[in-house]
Design a protein around this motif. Structure first.
Motif, PDB file in Angstrom:
ATOM      1  N   HIS A   1      14.998  34.615 -53.399  1.00 28.74           N
ATOM      2  CA  HIS A   1      16.227  33.801 -52.720  1.00 28.74           C
ATOM      3  C   HIS A   1      15.808  33.350 -51.361  1.00 28.74           C
TER       4      HIS A   1
ATOM      5  N   ILE B   1      22.164  37.842 -49.835  1.00 33.82           N
ATOM      6  CA  ILE B   1      22.530  36.805 -50.824  1.00 33.82           C
ATOM      7  C   ILE B   1      23.979  36.325 -50.370  1.00 33.82           C
TER       8      ILE B   1
ATOM      9  N   LYS C   1      31.794  33.337 -56.030  1.00 31.59           N
ATOM     10  CA  LYS C   1      30.612  33.882 -55.985  1.00 31.59           C
ATOM     11  C   LYS C   1      29.862  34.064 -57.312  1.00 31.59           C
TER      12      LYS C   1
ATOM     13  N   THR D   1      27.881  30.376 -55.481  1.00 31.13           N
ATOM     14  CA  THR D   1      27.329  31.054 -54.349  1.00 31.13           C
ATOM     15  C   THR D   1      28.182  31.005 -53.097  1.00 31.13           C
TER      16      THR D   1
ATOM     17  N   SER E   1      26.304  31.764 -50.229  1.00 28.99           N
ATOM     18  CA  SER E   1      25.487  31.905 -49.255  1.00 28.99           C
ATOM     19  C   SER E   1      25.091  30.469 -48.675  1.00 28.99           C
TER      20      SER E   1
ATOM     21  N   MET F   1      21.642  29.044 -49.791  1.00 28.62           N
ATOM     22  CA  MET F   1      21.488  28.867 -50.959  1.00 28.62           C
ATOM     23  C   MET F   1      22.268  27.365 -51.140  1.00 28.62           C
TER      24      MET F   1
ATOM     25  N   ALA G   1      29.409  26.556 -49.337  1.00 29.38           N
ATOM     26  CA  ALA G   1      29.540  27.736 -49.807  1.00 29.38           C
ATOM     27  C   ALA G   1      30.149  28.615 -48.885  1.00 29.38           C
TER      28      ALA G   1
ATOM     29  N   TRP H   1      28.123  24.277 -57.398  1.00 27.65           N
ATOM     30  CA  TRP H   1      26.727  24.929 -57.623  1.00 27.65           C
ATOM     31  C   TRP H   1      25.656  23.759 -57.844  1.00 27.65           C
TER      32      TRP H   1
END
Length: 475
Positions: free
Chosen positions: A125, A148, A345, A349, A351, A354, A359, A448
């Motif tokens: 991550h 995360i 989530k 995500t 985060s 990420m 997000a 995503w």
């Protein structure tokens, strides 16, 4: 695999400025201390070092990651620590070159040496951090965590273990995606908030559920109140001036109140003109994220960087749309928002490291849009449509904070996310859900995929976008 994510996982009380870079590392430090105690080696620790990796390293200074780790290692709790004591605790550690580990044992700690910023990324991550405890017998205890997003902290081995075994959620209505949630509302003839409430009651008493929901709301309200009544320059070196104070003064005038609750009542009595509505919504969102940027207490919703969207939209509902709304509607709003966030989530995500800002602000806008739609009387289909509309218009948004600080463009983005949420709810309420072209689950999957395709320099690294177009000197 079905994962139980509570509303209280998605809406956490903590300290700013970032859920992934501040609250997460803080919680990781707490867990490291717990591990030392469970291994019965806490009293044998003579030194601790912390290595930060990836995004935590690249933007950690701007997000106060190092400060959060020191506070966590000191045994402080982000939910309860007096905000005014934070600077004093940090100053003592820096001046004494010592830390009171777990608020119990004093050991040497040289923060400039013992917190190491490594620019390389760990494979699991983007937000990795490794704690090393040096023991008096010469041995070391090493533990690696990953923050995360949203204050969630995991260990890689735990995730791998979950993949190898079937874990069934204990909720009466386990929900993995929006389609499953909608099916429950149809088969049970319930609103989304009612389905969520049944799930929450399977984990804690009704009294506790109701108390915690209102505790979250009161924290949000207090945060907006503080932000609207605080002047000055935000910390960090960008010299960003707080704007909520002046905006609020221009809107409320000479009103008389002395607490967050009486302030809310005063605003509800104020005759809000049409052209002032956007100003009020923006003021509420700015207030929260200015508090967040100043290491104040906020509700992660679903992250600290996006903490202003949901309270701003809920305040909009209370002061503009429904002056008769009370605890029932507030709890209903928060439960719907939390559930929509958990679906994002699970399917994508929350985060920014990420997925970029889509997000964070994108998800918070979708959460708020869905919640507003239900309390405004929308059907479950319209609730999900509102979330889809809100996210659809945040797809591809990058995370490019100047100086690694959650200030520019982050604070203003909360105002935009809140306004988009209101717009998305209005559009959904005026649309026959049968005519929806893009299901919420499809837009989550698209988000995503977009995140995976996005260049890493636009994912909270301060290596692209505004972060390099405008530097600290320009500001």
């Amino acid at each position: 695999m079905e994962e139980c994510i509570s509303v209280f996982d998605m809406l956490k009380i903590g300290v700013g400025p970032s859920s992934s870079h501040t609250l997460g590392p803080w919680r990781a430090a707490e867990r490291f201390l717990s591990e030392l105690k469970s291994e019965e080696i806490f009293s044998k620790v003579i030194r601790v070092t912390v290595d930060l990796y990836g995004s935590l390293s690249l933007t950690g200074k701007g997000h106060a990651t190092d400060l959060a780790i020191m506070l966590g290692l000191s045994g402080q709790d982000p939910e309860t620590i007096p905000i005014q004591s934070i600077s004093e605790i940090i100053k003592i550690i820096e001046n004494s070159n010592e830390i009171k580990l777990g608020n119990e044992s004093i050991i040497p700690f040289y923060f400039l040496q013992d917190i190491v910023f490594n620019k390389n990324f760990l494979p699991f991550h983007a937000n990795g951090l490794m704690f090393t405890g040096f023991l008096e017998n010469g041995n070391q205890y090493i533990s690696t965590f990953y923050s995360i997003g949203g204050g969630f902290v995991v260990k890689e081995e735990r995730i791998n273990a979950k993949k190898k075994m079937a874990i069934k959620c204990a909720f009466p209505f386990p929900i993995e995606n929006a389609a499953e949630l909608l099916q429950y509302t149809i088969s049970e003839d319930k609103m989304i908030s009612e389905i969520v409430y049944e799930n929450e009651k399977s984990m804690r008493s009704e009294t506790e559920v109701n108390f915690e929901l209102m505790r979250i709301w009161h924290t949000m309200l207090e945060c907006m109140y503080i932000g609207c009544h605080s002047e000055g320059i935000l910390p960090g070196g960008l010299n960003v001036r707080r704007r909520a104070f002046d905006m609020h003064q221009g809107l409320i005038g000479l009103a008389n109140y002395n607490s967050p609750q009486s302030w809310l009542l005063e605003i509800r009595k104020t005759e809000v003109k049409f052209r002032q509505i956007l100003k009020w919504v923006s003021c509420f969102a700015l207030a929260v994220n200015e508090v967040n940027a100043a290491l104040g207490r906020v509700v992660t919703a679903p992250t600290n960087g996006s903490a202003g969207v949901i309270p701003a939209v809920l305040m909009y509902y209370l002061v503009i749309e429904n002056h008769n709304a009370g605890d029932k509607e507030i709890k209903q709003f928060l439960m719907v928002a939390g559930e929509i966030g958990s679906i994002f989530k699970k399917g994508a995500t929350i985060s920014a490291a990420m997925g970029g800002c889509q997000a964070e602000i994108g998800v918070s806008s979708a959460m708020a849009a869905a919640a507003l739609t239900e309390v405004m009387g929308g059907t479950p289909e319209q609730v999900l449509m509102a979330a889809e509309i809100a996210m659809e218009h945040h797809l591809g948004m990058t995370c490019d904070p100047i100086g690694g600080l959650v200030q520019i463009p982050c604070i203003e983005r909360n105002t935009m996310g809140a306004i988009k949420a209101i717009n998305a709810a209005e559009l959904a309420m005026q649309t026959d859900a049968k005519n929806a072209k893009v299901p919420l689950d499809k837009v989550i999957a698209t988000m995503w995929k977009t995140a995976q395709d996005m260049n890493s320099k636009y994912k909270e690294t301060s290596e692209g976008g505004l972060a390099i177009a405008v530097n600290m000197a320009d500001c």
